[in-house]
Design a protein around this motif. Structure first.
Motif: not given
Length: 298
Positions: A32-45, A48-51, A115-118, A141-144
């Motif tokens: 469905r999408g062979p030319d590029s891809a990406g993902f976001a992973v949430y966790g490790g918040a 008082g810290q920012s990513k 806080d948690s997104i990469e 904890t979750h990802a898309i």
């Protein structure tokens, strides 16, 4: 035609498997999408810290880049994955670090913060993009994720999904918007800026704009049904969970599966084949014009 996957873990014991499960789901969406891809992973918040995620950083630039960040945030730490870097700094230092990133040049650009997104994305087959950044080893904890077949713009890393336009917020999209240029001009007048001509980045900015006015995510998504013209399936990542919305026609394929341990979303059922306990899941097609939203307790 693009592919979307999402995985929200209810059971903390599955968190070490989040990356591996998401990588397998992403791979199944290659056709469905062979030319590029990406993902976001949430966790490790951490309180008082920012990513901050940046991309386009060559190995030869790392020394100067680190020195520049440390000049404005002495306790910042770094994780490098291919041409992406995750900077962790204090909340107070985040604006200064982001300003340094945006002024560094040399093709290095800001991707996301919170806080948690990469957030990682790149050109190539989804399996190769996932391997490049070590998705299978990531926990959380979750990802898309998203696999792209570019039909309206060039194949570039910038044009790959997800798009992040607000703290801990990102969006992936399958479909097409017809009024995104008009909406883009309105949002620019309200102070937003955009990196690409992609209609999905406008959708992400639109949600950020509404959230900045104090609306809840479900309210902002509901408003998009009247403000966004076109056909679309959105999956939106937030600090504590994710949400799904299909347009009134709902012509883009979508399926969901829910068990006591997780909620999963995909453009095709076969993406669920490797999930634990899928044979016992409640599987359903999300209804058009209905916001589905899951989140962890704050």
């Amino acid at each position: 035609m693009c592919g979307i996957v999402g995985l929200f873990l209810k059971n903390p014991r599955l968190q070490p498997q989040l990356g591996a499960l998401t990588a397998q789901m992403l791979k199944t969406m290659t056709e469905r999408g062979p030319d590029s891809a990406g993902f976001a992973v949430y966790g490790g918040a951490q309180h008082g810290q920012s990513k901050i995620t940046v991309r386009g950083l060559e190995e030869s630039q790392r020394k100067d880049f680190e020195a520049g960040v440390l000049a404005v945030s002495q306790k910042a730490t770094f994780v490098f994955r291919d041409d992406h870097a995750i900077i962790t700094c204090s909340d107070e230092a985040e604006p200064a670090v982001r300003a340094f990133v945006e002024g560094f040049g040399h093709g290095v650009v800001f991707v996301s913060s919170g806080d948690s997104i990469e957030l990682y994305k790149g050109v190539g087959l989804p399996e190769d993009v996932a391997a490049r950044f070590g998705l299978s080893e990531m926990t959380g904890t979750h990802a898309i994720g998203h696999t792209r077949m570019a039909t309206e713009s060039a194949v570039t890393t910038a044009g790959a999904h997800p798009f992040s336009t607000g703290p801990d917020q990102c969006l992936v999209h399958n479909g097409s918007l017809s009024n995104h240029n008009t909406l883009r001009r309105q949002l620019v007048r309200d102070g937003l800026s955009f990196e690409t001509e992609n209609d999905s980045e406008v959708a992400a900015g639109y949600l950020s704009w509404r959230l900045s006015k104090g609306e809840r995510l479900d309210e902002a998504l509901t408003a998009s049904l009247s403000d966004l013209d076109g056909f679309y399936t959105f999956v939106v990542g937030t600090r504590d969970g994710f949400a799904v919305l299909r347009d009134p026609v709902a012509c883009k394929p979508a399926v969901m599966a829910e068990t006591e341990d997780y909620v999963a979303f995909a453009s095709e059922y076969r993406a669920f084949a490797g999930l634990p306990g899928i044979e016992k899941a409640t599987v359903f097609e999300p209804e058009p014009q209905r916001v589905y939203h899951w989140e962890h307790a704050a």
